[in-house]
Design a protein around this motif. Structure first.
Motif, PDB file in Angstrom:
ATOM      1  N   SER A 182       0.815  -1.211   0.000  1.00 25.38           N
ATOM      2  CA  SER A 182       0.000   0.000   0.000  1.00 25.38           C
ATOM      3  C   SER A 182       0.851   1.265   0.000  1.00 25.38           C
ATOM      4  O   SER A 182       1.977   1.273   0.517  1.00 25.38           O
ATOM      5  N   HIS A 183       0.292   2.303  -0.597  1.00 28.15           N
ATOM      6  CA  HIS A 183       0.984   3.589  -0.724  1.00 28.15           C
ATOM      7  C   HIS A 183      -0.062   4.654  -1.078  1.00 28.15           C
ATOM      8  O   HIS A 183      -1.054   4.342  -1.724  1.00 28.15           O
ATOM      9  N   PRO A 184       0.171   5.907  -0.687  1.00 23.77           N
ATOM     10  CA  PRO A 184      -0.813   6.956  -1.009  1.00 23.77           C
ATOM     11  C   PRO A 184      -0.995   7.207  -2.505  1.00 23.77           C
ATOM     12  O   PRO A 184      -2.029   7.720  -2.922  1.00 23.77           O
ATOM     13  N   GLN A 229      10.009   5.477   1.247  1.00 26.35           N
ATOM     14  CA  GLN A 229       9.151   6.054   0.223  1.00 26.35           C
ATOM     15  C   GLN A 229       7.670   5.992   0.611  1.00 26.35           C
ATOM     16  O   GLN A 229       6.807   6.396  -0.149  1.00 26.35           O
ATOM     17  N   GLY A 230       7.420   5.433   1.773  1.00 23.80           N
ATOM     18  CA  GLY A 230       6.042   5.355   2.222  1.00 23.80           C
ATOM     19  C   GLY A 230       5.332   4.092   1.786  1.00 23.80           C
ATOM     20  O   GLY A 230       4.121   3.969   1.937  1.00 23.80           O
ATOM     21  N   VAL A 231       6.084   3.142   1.256  1.00 25.15           N
ATOM     22  CA  VAL A 231       5.469   1.878   0.842  1.00 25.15           C
ATOM     23  C   VAL A 231       5.350   0.972   2.059  1.00 25.15           C
ATOM     24  O   VAL A 231       6.305   0.806   2.803  1.00 25.15           O
ATOM     25  N   VAL A 273       2.601   4.459  -7.677  1.00 23.57           N
ATOM     26  CA  VAL A 273       3.706   3.932  -6.877  1.00 23.57           C
ATOM     27  C   VAL A 273       3.327   2.561  -6.316  1.00 23.57           C
ATOM     28  O   VAL A 273       4.137   1.622  -6.322  1.00 23.57           O
ATOM     29  N   THR A 274       2.092   2.454  -5.858  1.00 19.09           N
ATOM     30  CA  THR A 274       1.638   1.173  -5.313  1.00 19.09           C
ATOM     31  C   THR A 274       1.763   0.081  -6.355  1.00 19.09           C
ATOM     32  O   THR A 274       2.328  -0.989  -6.096  1.00 19.09           O
ATOM     33  N   ASP A 330      -6.851   6.593   2.643  1.00 17.96           N
ATOM     34  CA  ASP A 330      -5.995   7.315   1.707  1.00 17.96           C
ATOM     35  C   ASP A 330      -4.764   6.554   1.246  1.00 17.96           C
ATOM     36  O   ASP A 330      -3.786   7.153   0.816  1.00 17.96           O
ATOM     37  N   ARG A 331      -4.834   5.256   1.353  1.00 13.10           N
ATOM     38  CA  ARG A 331      -3.736   4.450   0.829  1.00 13.10           C
ATOM     39  C   ARG A 331      -4.315   3.477  -0.187  1.00 13.10           C
ATOM     40  O   ARG A 331      -5.302   2.800   0.086  1.00 13.10           O
TER      41      ARG A 331
END
Length: 799
Positions: A710-712, A785-787, A716-717, A751-752
């Motif tokens: 998951s990612h915003p 990276q927020g993943v 990217v996700t 939001d992901r």
DNA sequence: AGCACGCCGACT
DNA sequence: GTCGGCGTGCTC
């Protein structure tokens, strides 16, 4: 003098910290410190709580780096040797952090809460606003500073070293203490005007108590603390601060629970379990018995036998089946020897129950999933009732299944496990068939009452016949008939993956959650729209947000809507509704059932939570309003879940003298899950389902592992999901198949964006090491990276 | 996770 | 010149 080193798992759940840290044990604590106690330790610039998991005399860490423990929290360990071992297994088996595995085993009350306290030097001139927040000792919570927008001022103070920030660890709960008055010497007479004191003395004499609390006294007559204090002064009484247990409120009749004579069949089953227990075998028994076949009676007898061996027992029950009736039955049978643990209790109450276990004051624990970690040290029996229930699987870290934990503990304690169900999970039944588990059966109800006939109603035909109501003609007629006979009705609304939402009749759009990719659910109470995933809430719009049309209204079948239609069709009937809305408050669940039991209503309408354990003699009709919703879930267990559901609900009808009937409404009456449920034929369903699982390569023929990325940002996700999938394909042997990546069924939560991969395998020796590697990779690099990545090794659902 | 250290842009 | 942005690295 040899130094003593404590191996500590600190209360920080991150990959980089997920290992023991060594601390030097100050000499004066050497006698206290043992594995399983909690300590406070300095960790970098702050202080955190941690678990001592081992004691050593050497350390790999250079001694200059070693810091001493700051303080010891527990005198006695909060985790037994066994639970420490179990945590080690649990973290490897579920790929969770060591800290999470340890935390899940202790009651919430013992989990640390951290707060940052700002301490300001005296004689510093502050703004008025700042000054007003300070306490007497010139302290204030950091969050308050933040809220009051005083951060710049604080920063200034910190720079000039006029203030400092301290991380403080709060204990959430302490044992509840109360003043208890003990009767010391009671005079025969008291003269003068002391009327109230006389009244108290009479009360003591009447009740023949040797000690009491003020509230107890006040229950019988009005009296103030001053009166009792005066009596203490005179030496009639002595007072003590004593630890007491919070009392758990219980409704229901305390009718006597006589030890029921077992049937031959029950005795046969019981003796097999007893033999296994006596021989200290860690056998797993799968007890397959239809609803009403007397499984509970076998549990009770087996527990009795366990107690006679001077051993302890844990019995797990699904959360929603942990009704007061159930608890009462155990309390009456085992009295003070039982502790109860479930989510309805407050944090403090749970803590009290847990302490009864660790202090060896009880020998039996009845509880929901987490009760499997009850800190017994001499286990003789573990029971999972309704073993197929998906609530035994925890859906967040640690993603453990209580059944697997039970098996591990049984293995450790050399004692048997009983898995009981009317509709065993396909996996468990398959294991029993293969001889991994011992299959024991209880065919037929204990009272020899036949199972109620089940009628499937084709709702397509109803529609063709012009009936647009949610009640088929057959069901409506049956309800009318029962009402006339003054019998009771249970109506079940299948809400799995289904809810009522707001729909625009002009453009067809629904109101969506701004954070999650799902429709908001309509709640009549307060005319609100709520997201079931993140809790987002808004008012029902008067206009469609898309096309501005005013033809916007809620759609779908919520219990409220059914209730409205019921009142319209049967104005004379009284209905009790039981769903998340009406059971939110504490004890509401019990109250509703109690009212229904007292016949204060003819109809009980509810969702999942009424499928279990209800046993009311006057219920002669059970209606399932919409069997289909669970049938069409994007999940390989959809058929299994539907079969279980229909079977469970059917079991609510005609359990006693009066004959029962079940009416199931569906748009797909030919589906095998419904057909076999109608025939009450579990084995036939199992056989058919196994064929399908084999063809589509699902469990129990193959194992699954579910990986969520998951990612915003959606792109990217997708990009990282692709990386994960191809990386897995490279690393795993060709015995494993990697499916995906695909967007998850709910493609966005909070939001992901979410993508998933599924690994399917029969045998894959590399799996765990590869997954560990994957986690390492993602945690060290991708996390920045927020993943985020979540791994569920035996997922209970794929949605 | 938190928190400190450290290296570059816009401000009293 | 300094304040403060958040990248990097460490925690026994």
């Amino acid at each position: 003098m040899a130094i003593v080193i404590a191996k500590v798992i600190v209360d920080v759940s991150t990959a980089a910290i997920d290992r023991p840290f060594d601390y030097q044990v100050p000499e004066e604590w050497e006698a206290f410190i043992q594995p399983g106690v909690r300590v406070h330790v300095p960790f970098g610039p702050r202080k955190v709580q941690g678990f001592v998991i081992g004691i050593d005399e050497t350390s790999q860490v250079e001694s200059a780096k070693l810091k001493p423990l700051q303080s010891v929290i527990d005198v006695e360990p909060v985790l037994t040797k066994e639970l420490l071992e179990l945590a080690k297994w649990l973290k490897d088996d579920t790929l969770c952090f060591y800290n999470d595995a340890l935390q899940v085993m202790i009651p919430a009350a013992l989990r640390a809460a951290y707060s940052k306290i700002v301490h300001v030097d005296s004689s510093v001139s502050l703004s008025q606003k700042f000054e007003s927040l300070l306490s007497k000792d010139r302290e204030v919570d950091f969050q308050q500073i933040e809220k009051a927008k005083l951060l710049p001022e604080l920063k200034h103070l910190l720079q000039n070293q006029l203030a400092e920030i301290e991380t403080r660890i709060r204990q959430r709960s302490t044992p509840k203490k109360q003043t208890v008055y003990h009767v010391a010497s009671v005079p025969e007479e008291i003269g003068g005007n002391a009327k109230k004191q006389l009244q108290v003395l009479e009360w003591i004499r009447e009740k023949q108590v040797s000690f009491f609390t003020l509230p107890q006294l006040q229950q019988d007559f009005s009296v103030t603390g001053a009166v009792v204090e005066a009596m203490v002064q005179k030496g009639y009484l002595t007072k003590k601060k004593q630890e007491i247990y919070r009392e758990i409120e219980m409704l229901g009749d305390a009718s006597t629970d006589k030890v029921v004579e077992l049937t031959d069949k029950q005795n046969d089953v019981l003796s097999q379990i007893i033999t296994s227990a006596d021989q200290q075998q860690s056998d797993v028994f799968l007890l397959h018995g239809i609803t009403g076949s007397g499984k509970t009676e076998i549990y009770l007898h087996a527990i009795e036998h366990t107690l006679s061996l001077n051993k302890e027992a844990i019995m797990l029950v699904p959360e929603i089946a942990l009704t007061p009736q159930m608890v009462l039955r155990f309390k009456m049978r085992f009295g003070e020897q039982v502790a109860v643990m479930h989510s309805g209790l407050s944090i403090g109450e749970k803590y009290d129950e847990w302490r009864k276990v660790i202090r060896k004051e009880v020998k039996v624990v009845v509880g929901a999933r987490s009760a499997i970690f009850a800190p017994f040290e001499n286990l003789g029996l573990l029971i999972l009732d309704e073993e197929h229930e998906s609530s035994y699987k925890q859906e967040d870290s640690p993603r453990y299944h209580a059944r697997e934990v039970a098996k591990w503990r049984a293995e450790f304690a050399h004692c048997p496990v009983i898995l009981g169900s009317a509709t065993p999970s396909i996996e468990s039944y398959a294991r029993a068939t293969k001889g991994v588990y011992h299959l024991v059966k209880l065919p037929g109800r204990a009272n020899a009452k036949p199972l109620p006939p089940v009628e499937l109603i084709d709702m397509r035909e109803q529609l063709k016949g012009g009936n647009r109501s949610m009640f088929s003609i057959e069901l409506a007629d049956a309800i009318r008939d029962r009402l006339a006979k003054r019998e009771q009705i249970v109506l079940f609304l299948n809400k799995r993956g289904f809810s009522s939402f707001v729909l625009c009749r002009d453009c067809g759009s629904t109101v969506q959650c701004p954070n999650c990719d799902i429709s908001l659910t309509y709640h009549r109470m307060g005319e609100a729209l709520r997201c079931h995933y993140c809790g987002y809430e808004e008012q029902v719009p008067t206009q469609c947000p898309q096309c501005k049309s005013e033809h916007i209204r809620f759609f779908g079948t919520g219990t409220q809507k059914v209730e409205e239609e019921l009142t319209r069709l049967f104005p004379e009937a009284r209905t009790l509704r039981m769903d998340v809305d009406t059971t939110r408050t504490k004890g509401a669940h019990e109250r509703i059932l109690h009212h229904f039991g007292q016949k204060q209503a003819e109809i009980l309408l509810g969702t999942q939570m009424i499928a279990k354990g209800l046993d009311f003699p006057d219920v002669t009709l059970v209606g399932v309003l919409n069997a289909d919703t669970s049938l069409h879930l994007a999940d390989f267990r959809a058929a299994e879940k539907t079969f279980q559901l229909i079977t469970q609900v059917s079991g609510r009808a005609g359990r006693h003298e009066k004959e029962g009937k079940v009416i199931v409404q569906t748009y797909d009456p030919d589906h095998y899950a419904l057909e076999y449920a109608k025939m009450h034929d579990y084995v036939a369903f199992y056989t058919k389902e196994m064929q399908i699982r084999k063809v589509y390569e699902y469990p129990p023929f193959y194992y699954l592992t579910h990986i969520q990325i998951s990612h915003p940002d959606v792109l990217v996700t997708a990009e990282y999901a692709d990386k994960v999938a191809s990386w897995l394909r490279d690393e795993l042997s060709n015995q494993a198949t990697v499916i995906g990546p695909t967007a998850s069924a709910i493609s966005r939560i909070q939001d992901r964006y979410r993508y998933q991969c599924i690994i399917k395998y029969k045998k894959e020796p590399n799996l765990i090491p590869v997954l560990h590697q994957l986690l390492k990779l993602t945690r060290s690099e991708w996390e920045k990276q927020g993943v985020r990545i979540g791994i569920d090794l035996h997922p209970s659902t794929l949605v």
